[in-house]
Write a protein that holds these residues in place. Structure first.
Motif, PDB file in Angstrom:
ATOM      1  N   CYS A 293       0.822  -1.209   0.000  1.00  0.00           N
ATOM      2  CA  CYS A 293       0.000   0.000   0.000  1.00  0.00           C
ATOM      3  C   CYS A 293       0.858   1.262   0.000  1.00  0.00           C
ATOM      4  O   CYS A 293       1.805   1.379   0.775  1.00  0.00           O
ATOM      5  N   SER A 294       0.494   2.221  -0.843  1.00  0.00           N
ATOM      6  CA  SER A 294       1.251   3.471  -0.898  1.00  0.00           C
ATOM      7  C   SER A 294       0.789   4.457   0.172  1.00  0.00           C
ATOM      8  O   SER A 294       1.574   5.265   0.641  1.00  0.00           O
ATOM      9  N   GLN A 295      -0.480   4.410   0.561  1.00  0.00           N
ATOM     10  CA  GLN A 295      -0.982   5.264   1.638  1.00  0.00           C
ATOM     11  C   GLN A 295      -1.327   4.361   2.813  1.00  0.00           C
ATOM     12  O   GLN A 295      -2.461   3.915   2.971  1.00  0.00           O
ATOM     13  N   ALA A 296      -0.326   4.103   3.626  1.00  0.00           N
ATOM     14  CA  ALA A 296      -0.445   3.079   4.656  1.00  0.00           C
ATOM     15  C   ALA A 296      -0.958   3.589   5.991  1.00  0.00           C
ATOM     16  O   ALA A 296      -1.144   2.798   6.909  1.00  0.00           O
ATOM     17  N   GLY A 297      -1.226   4.875   6.124  1.00  0.00           N
ATOM     18  CA  GLY A 297      -1.666   5.422   7.402  1.00  0.00           C
ATOM     19  C   GLY A 297      -2.831   4.675   8.028  1.00  0.00           C
ATOM     20  O   GLY A 297      -2.748   4.242   9.184  1.00  0.00           O
TER      21      GLY A 297
ATOM     22  N   ALA B 168       1.471  10.700  10.380  1.00  0.00           N
ATOM     23  CA  ALA B 168       2.013  11.446   9.241  1.00  0.00           C
ATOM     24  C   ALA B 168       1.055  11.480   8.055  1.00  0.00           C
ATOM     25  O   ALA B 168       1.229  12.292   7.146  1.00  0.00           O
ATOM     26  N   ASP B 169       0.053  10.624   8.043  1.00  0.00           N
ATOM     27  CA  ASP B 169      -0.891  10.537   6.930  1.00  0.00           C
ATOM     28  C   ASP B 169      -2.153  11.314   7.277  1.00  0.00           C
ATOM     29  O   ASP B 169      -2.810  11.006   8.269  1.00  0.00           O
ATOM     30  N   PRO B 170      -2.513  12.325   6.465  1.00  0.00           N
ATOM     31  CA  PRO B 170      -3.719  13.103   6.759  1.00  0.00           C
ATOM     32  C   PRO B 170      -4.992  12.249   6.828  1.00  0.00           C
ATOM     33  O   PRO B 170      -5.937  12.617   7.525  1.00  0.00           O
ATOM     34  N   LEU B 171      -5.002  11.136   6.132  1.00  0.00           N
ATOM     35  CA  LEU B 171      -6.179  10.265   6.161  1.00  0.00           C
ATOM     36  C   LEU B 171      -6.381   9.600   7.521  1.00  0.00           C
ATOM     37  O   LEU B 171      -7.493   9.188   7.853  1.00  0.00           O
ATOM     38  N   SER B 172      -5.316   9.480   8.288  1.00  0.00           N
ATOM     39  CA  SER B 172      -5.402   8.719   9.531  1.00  0.00           C
ATOM     40  C   SER B 172      -4.889   9.460  10.757  1.00  0.00           C
ATOM     41  O   SER B 172      -4.881   8.901  11.849  1.00  0.00           O
TER      42      SER B 172
ATOM     43  N   ALA C 134      -7.349   9.621  13.890  1.00  0.00           N
ATOM     44  CA  ALA C 134      -7.534   8.295  14.497  1.00  0.00           C
ATOM     45  C   ALA C 134      -6.245   7.835  15.168  1.00  0.00           C
ATOM     46  O   ALA C 134      -6.280   7.206  16.231  1.00  0.00           O
ATOM     47  N   ALA C 135      -5.108   8.161  14.571  1.00  0.00           N
ATOM     48  CA  ALA C 135      -3.821   7.775  15.146  1.00  0.00           C
ATOM     49  C   ALA C 135      -3.572   8.491  16.464  1.00  0.00           C
ATOM     50  O   ALA C 135      -3.080   7.891  17.425  1.00  0.00           O
ATOM     51  N   GLN C 136      -3.911   9.768  16.528  1.00  0.00           N
ATOM     52  CA  GLN C 136      -3.729  10.516  17.776  1.00  0.00           C
ATOM     53  C   GLN C 136      -4.614   9.958  18.887  1.00  0.00           C
ATOM     54  O   GLN C 136      -4.192   9.853  20.035  1.00  0.00           O
TER      55      GLN C 136
END
Length: 64
Positions: free
Chosen positions: A9-13, A41-45, A48-50
């Motif tokens: 996957c290229s956008q792995a967030g 680091a990925d705006p998509l995630s 949720a990551a925080q």
């Protein structure tokens, strides 16, 4: 299975978030923190990551 998807996957967030959730459920706090940190680091995630990081820190505190 998540590791295989991460390799392709290229956008792995979002996948890092899933990985972090699985690790958190297993009590692998250090590894969960690392996965959530990568996902920030990925705006998509990032959001949720925080939240995952906060839950991980909370779980670590409870485990003490």
């Amino acid at each position: 299975m998540v590791e295989q998807a991460l390799a392709r996957c290229s956008q792995a967030g979002p996948l890092h978030v899933i990985q972090g959730e699985l690790l958190l459920e297993q009590g692998a706090y250090l590894e969960a923190r690392a996965a959530f940190s990568l996902a920030t680091a990925d705006p998509l995630s990032a959001e949720a990551a925080q939240l995952g990081l906060a839950r991980t820190y909370n779980a670590e505190g409870i485990a003490l």
